[in-house]
Structures are given as structure tokens and as C-alpha cells.
Design an enzyme around this catalytic site. Sequence first.
Site, mmCIF file in Angstrom:
data_model
loop_
_atom_site.group_PDB
_atom_site.id
_atom_site.type_symbol
_atom_site.label_atom_id
_atom_site.label_comp_id
_atom_site.label_asym_id
_atom_site.label_seq_id
_atom_site.Cartn_x
_atom_site.Cartn_y
_atom_site.Cartn_z
ATOM 1 N N ASP A 143 0.876 -1.151 0.000
ATOM 2 C CA ASP A 143 0.000 0.000 0.000
ATOM 3 C C ASP A 143 0.923 1.213 0.000
ATOM 4 O OD1 ASP A 143 -2.375 1.549 0.270
ATOM 5 O OD2 ASP A 143 -2.024 1.678 2.420
ATOM 6 N N ARG A 144 0.448 2.346 -0.484
ATOM 7 C CA ARG A 144 1.320 3.521 -0.559
ATOM 8 C C ARG A 144 1.268 4.354 0.716
ATOM 9 N NH1 ARG A 144 -0.194 8.259 -4.565
ATOM 10 N NH2 ARG A 144 -1.081 9.068 -2.631
ATOM 11 N N ASP A 145 0.153 5.030 0.937
ATOM 12 C CA ASP A 145 0.032 5.974 2.047
ATOM 13 C C ASP A 145 0.040 5.239 3.383
ATOM 14 O OD1 ASP A 145 -0.227 7.965 0.094
ATOM 15 O OD2 ASP A 145 -2.406 7.768 0.058
ATOM 16 N N CYS B 90 -16.335 -0.830 -7.611
ATOM 17 C CA CYS B 90 -15.270 -1.165 -8.555
ATOM 18 C C CYS B 90 -14.575 -2.466 -8.144
ATOM 19 C CB CYS B 90 -14.262 -0.018 -8.602
ATOM 20 S SG CYS B 90 -12.818 -0.411 -9.596
#
Length: 186
Positions: free
Chosen positions: A8-10, A97
Amino acid sequence: MQRAVFLDRDGVINEEMGYINHLSRFRLLPGSAAAISRLNQQGLKVVVATNQSGVARKYFPASLIDQVHDLMIELLRQQGAAVDAIYVCQHAPDEGCPCRKPRPGLLLQAAQELGIDLGRSYVVGDRYNDIQLAANVGAQGILVLTGYGRGELENYQGERRAEPDYIAADLTEAVEWILRDAARHG
């Protein structure tokens, strides 16, 4: 088929800032570049998989995501680290989504495009959505206590569907565990 580490990024690679709506808000977490470099040195694919619903919510344009990722790639490069690919879901949570984590769309796409064996891979995140994502694709999930991680661990006790395979203080500790685990399981 290769083993990969999905990040994951953040809150994992960079400081959790809520929505990064300006480049000046992007800051790597201490040690994250060195941890990614260790994965690079061991030949593991490093793939960023991130939900960025700020676009759908009209907090910032989609072009800013590319700018942030260009900055992240450059900052990592300056410290001898690299990511193999970045996959982004820009949809809001209520849009249904199939690529919005914890749904598996991003990882299934990465697995197909990059030749990744999801069952031998890892997902590292600071939210239980990341741990659920790992369970959804048969990967091992590691919860880091940076970003939202500590709050997720303390506040969602008993409400989780999937449990992490490991809980790490930060990405550095997560990578140490991954490398030990990968060595044990070939």
C-alpha cells in the site's frame, strides 16, 4: 511465476496525510526506501497497489496521482530503491469497482501482467482492507503500525474478517519478516 510484495502507498511507503492534494505533502517514511531496496536486492518484485478515491471525490485531478508517483519513484531511486509497477484504483468506495481494495482486481491484473504467483506473495498495508485483500487472493498479509495501522489494530478488534499473518512496527520490520519467510518457503 514470481513472488511479489504488494505495498500500500500511504502510511506504508510515505507518511499518511489524508489526501495528498499537493506534491509538497508527499514525504517518504524513514527507512521505507532502504526496506524496498532490500526487497530489490533479493529479487522480489515490488508492486504498489493503492486506492486513491480523491479523484472520484474531486479533491484533486488524476494527473496529480501521476506526479506523486513520479516524485515517489525519484525519491526511492535517489536512495537505491525501485518499484516494479504501480496499480491505482481511483474509484469511490460506493462505486463497486472490482479493483478497489479489498477486492482483488488490482492484484489479479498485476499477477497477469507481471507473472506473479499470488499464493507465494505478500501484501503489506496499514489498513485491514489490505489484510482482507491478501486473504482474498491467497497471499500473506502484513499489517504495519505506521499510518492508520496502530488505530486499525486497536479499534477494530473482533470486527475483522481476516487476520494478519504478521504485525510489524513499520515497513523495515515487515521486510525482515518477509525475507525470513521467503527463505523458509523457497
